[in-house]
Design a protein around this motif. Sequence first.
Motif, PDB file in Angstrom:
ATOM      1  N   UNK A  80      97.466  63.805  66.917  1.00  0.00           N
ATOM      2  CA  UNK A  80      98.786  63.245  66.608  1.00  0.00           C
ATOM      3  C   UNK A  80      98.671  62.083  65.638  1.00  0.00           C
ATOM      4  N   UNK A  81      99.755  61.883  64.892  1.00  0.00           N
ATOM      5  CA  UNK A  81      99.972  60.684  64.092  1.00  0.00           C
ATOM      6  C   UNK A  81     101.227  60.010  64.622  1.00  0.00           C
ATOM      7  N   UNK A  82     101.128  58.734  64.938  1.00  0.00           N
ATOM      8  CA  UNK A  82     102.272  57.965  65.427  1.00  0.00           C
ATOM      9  C   UNK A  82     102.522  56.833  64.450  1.00  0.00           C
ATOM     10  N   UNK A  83     103.775  56.631  64.058  1.00  0.00           N
ATOM     11  CA  UNK A  83     104.102  55.680  63.003  1.00  0.00           C
ATOM     12  C   UNK A  83     104.988  54.560  63.516  1.00  0.00           C
ATOM     13  N   UNK A  84     104.437  53.363  63.568  1.00  0.00           N
ATOM     14  CA  UNK A  84     105.202  52.169  63.911  1.00  0.00           C
ATOM     15  C   UNK A  84     105.657  51.520  62.608  1.00  0.00           C
ATOM     16  N   UNK A 140      94.178  60.344  67.829  1.00  0.00           N
ATOM     17  CA  UNK A 140      95.470  59.858  67.340  1.00  0.00           C
ATOM     18  C   UNK A 140      95.245  58.760  66.326  1.00  0.00           C
ATOM     19  N   UNK A 141      95.959  58.844  65.224  1.00  0.00           N
ATOM     20  CA  UNK A 141      96.019  57.751  64.260  1.00  0.00           C
ATOM     21  C   UNK A 141      97.385  57.094  64.399  1.00  0.00           C
ATOM     22  N   UNK A 142      97.396  55.794  64.659  1.00  0.00           N
ATOM     23  CA  UNK A 142      98.634  55.030  64.791  1.00  0.00           C
ATOM     24  C   UNK A 142      98.795  54.197  63.533  1.00  0.00           C
ATOM     25  N   UNK A 143      99.916  54.361  62.855  1.00  0.00           N
ATOM     26  CA  UNK A 143     100.192  53.623  61.629  1.00  0.00           C
ATOM     27  C   UNK A 143     100.993  52.383  61.983  1.00  0.00           C
ATOM     28  N   UNK A 144     100.367  51.232  61.907  1.00  0.00           N
ATOM     29  CA  UNK A 144     101.048  49.976  62.204  1.00  0.00           C
ATOM     30  C   UNK A 144     100.628  49.389  63.531  1.00  0.00           C
ATOM     31  N   UNK A 145     100.205  48.129  63.515  1.00  0.00           N
ATOM     32  CA  UNK A 145      99.765  47.438  64.730  1.00  0.00           C
ATOM     33  C   UNK A 145     100.796  46.431  65.194  1.00  0.00           C
TER      34      UNK A 145
END
Length: 537
Positions: free
Chosen positions: A288-292, A14-19
């Motif tokens: 998955x890609x999850x975008x915060x 998973x790549x999460x965009x935004x910490x």
Amino acid sequence: MMSSGSLGAEQADAVVVGAGHNGLVAANLLADAGWDVLVLEATGAPGGAVRSAEVTAPGYLSDLYSSFYPLGYASKVLRGLDLTRYGLAWRHAPDVLAHLFPDGRAALLNRDPDVTATSLEEFAPGDGERWLTAYAEWQHVAGPMLDLITTPFPPVRPGLDVLRRLRTGGALRLARRMVLPVRRLGEEMFAGAGGPALLAGSALHTDLSTEDAGSGVYGWLLVMLGQQVGWPVPTGGAQKITDALVARLTERGGRIRHDARVDRVLVARGRAMGVRTIDGGLYRARRAVLADVPAPALYLDLVGAAALPPRLVADLTHFRWDGSTLKVDWALSGPVPWSNRRLATAGTVHLGADLGGLTGYAATLARGELPPDPFLLVGQMSVADPGHSPPGTESLWAYTHLPFRRHWRTEEVVGHVERMEAVLESAAPGFRSLVVGRHVAGPADLEEANPSLVGGALGGGTAAPYQQLFLRPVPGLGRADTPVDRLYLASASAHPGGGVHGAPGANAARAALARDRTLTGGVYRRAVDTAHRAVYR
């Protein structure tokens, strides 16, 4: 590791965009499931709007965006992560909240219900007992109500639990309460001015006015949580929440890349395959890609209109941001010299208006104008956590809402800071003489430091009912799933919206895990696609 010129220069499940805190919550939950997780953060530090730093004077710690966390403290999502194992501890001010009236009186909210009741009794005989009755009613539904708010839409199980506890008549009355304007709710619950002011001031933590449908539920939720659990602060500042989330994630093998601003979600055959950063870096997402990030940024900037249903793109033109924000931090050489000493022990102070004044203030904002006498939400951080400043001093902040705009002239911001300080000086004569340092964060400053705070909007979009539940961020997208397979919205733009509770991040992680449970995710995805076609065909 693959070459930098190929998709998958770095790979992860998973790549999460935004910490931000939602992105970190999502990353933690996926790591708990055994996924390899990579978080890409556009700025030089994690945390989003949950950060602290010394910005006013040496030795004075300021929480840069948010400070008091009743929802975070009560959230089953954050509690389930057991962040106390990673250094998170909580502190409470002696009083939760004080609302100062123009005539000098103050209504107090204290974690002891009898203390709150005594304060409200001063405004009208019987209001103390009315408060205790209202709190008893809250206690009866508090658990399922919090579940109702923080679980994915539709919240079937929490809804059934509320119905079981209240039966049909009680559930219908609760439903009515949830759509009332806060002014009307206060009038129905209390005879005097104290209780309605606590409710209305708390509702104005959102972008809603006292006359807006649905504003009552926000005021009710915040004051009842304040009675039940307080409005606590992390010992050592808001940064401790972020530090705990980061420590927990890295212990499980999760990785964070800073100064890695994503400019494109890579889509092939309707499926999110990874992301690209502005420096050309390519990152492959196996699952998955999850975008915060805010919904307009995800759909219009990172995905692009060409890969989306035209109806969704059209609906996004009606997406409404919450109001802009102006926040000021001060380092004071001593405690705030309140004329009414009851305010001295409150962690949060609502300042500058009675109920009528709050209504006028909100109406001015709705007209796109700057209020001449701004309503202030004030945080006495050293009262809540003495470690925020040297002994005998105060680390103080205040913020006020502005009409939403992307661009503000410097003289407008400077002039409004002067109005804010005039409100404080009126309530606390001598305030200005105690200032030894000041830090001003206008809407543009907030957005520059955290790109998700577009125009200084803190909530990821309005809290109005027309942009909540299955209407958030636009009609038909009430869940974290998006029209792009394996792409999930994990920010405050998704249900249930703003606040530091981690629910949007948790919902996105749950959706990604559900999609991945079968070899192809076909059954899950067909259900999602069917729902989207019903809305966007």
